[in-house]
Design an enzyme around this catalytic site. Structure first.
Site, PDB file in Angstrom:
ATOM      1  CG  ASP A  91      -1.966  -1.076   1.219  1.00 17.14           C
ATOM      2  OD1 ASP A  91      -1.844  -2.012   0.403  1.00 17.14           O
ATOM      3  OD2 ASP A  91      -2.901  -0.992   2.031  1.00 17.14           O
ATOM      4  CE  LYS A 153      -5.005   1.880   3.129  1.00 19.09           C
ATOM      5  NZ  LYS A 153      -3.814   1.190   3.656  1.00 19.09           N
ATOM      6  CE  LYS A 182      -6.656  -1.438   3.070  1.00 17.25           C
ATOM      7  NZ  LYS A 182      -5.278  -1.944   3.300  1.00 17.25           N
TER       8      LYS A 182
END
Length: 216
Positions: A91, A153, A182
């Site tokens: 990430d 995300k 996400k």
């Protein structure tokens, strides 16, 4: 959805600066017990965690975290190092200043380079929604889709806000497969999680839902 259905979509997360190996090991134990999508942990613990869990649980880590202003070369090294240490998911935080400067080509190029450094492993792009306008979020949806990344995300959980239903709705309107969404930070209950999933969320970054599951 059942509790287990939701937990299978969760990245069981612990990124506190004070996290110890005992904390990380307990997080891994919970992840394996509840069959979460992954555990998301600091990069310095990836190799140790991978040795501990083997193939029983995917390991996720963060790079350029939490501010995103590391150089592209540094982010690429961090991604490559994480993958070589056993991470199967990375990430990354974008350079938010570049977004504010409208250096969108630079943002996209950086994501492409980090994706290449991941050597085929999943890349989730953290855009830190709480610091962006809706127009910037829409532009980042386009960038992430073009970049080859796997997820967009919402948040690091370390800034001024976390995921919101508004942001997930906005992403869902502008993100197309194969890119997924996400939600991270601020998902406080299984009822909220189900709302996020219904709107198009495929992963949830959380530690709270595991704690709630253990109380049931």
């Amino acid at each position: 959805m059942t509790t287990q259905d939701i937990l299978k979509l969760c990245d069981n997360t612990l990124l506190a600066p004070s996290a110890t190996w005992d904390d990380i090991r307990a997080l891994c134990d919970d992840g394996m017990h509840f069959h979460t999508a992954s555990v998301c942990i600091p990069a310095s613990y990836v190799a140790q965690a991978k040795e501990y869990v083997g193939d029983r649980l995917p390991i996720c880590t963060v790079i350029g975290f939490p501010n995103g202003y590391d150089t592209t070369a540094a982010k690429c090294f961090m991604a490559s190092d994480a993958v070589h240490n056993g991470a199967s998911e990375v990430d990354m935080v974008i350079n938010i200043g570049w977004v504010k400067d409208k250096k969108f080509d630079a943002v996209e190029d950086e994501i492409r380079q980090v994706k290449a450094a991941c050597e085929g492993k999943l890349l989730k792009v953290i855009v830190e929604c709480c610091l962006l306008t809706d127009e910037e979020k829409v532009e980042l949806c386009k960038i992430v889709m073009r970049s080859g990344a796997d997820f967009i995300k919402t948040s690091t959980g370390f800034s001024t806000g976390g995921a919101t239903l508004h942001d997930i709705k906005l992403f869902a309107e502008h993100i197309k497969a194969p890119v997924k969404i996400k939600a991270s930070g601020g998902v406080n209950s299984f009822e909220e999680a189900e709302q996020y999933i219904a709107l198009g969320t495929s992963r949830i970054g959380t530690s709270r839902l595991i704690r709630l599951a253990k109380q049931q």
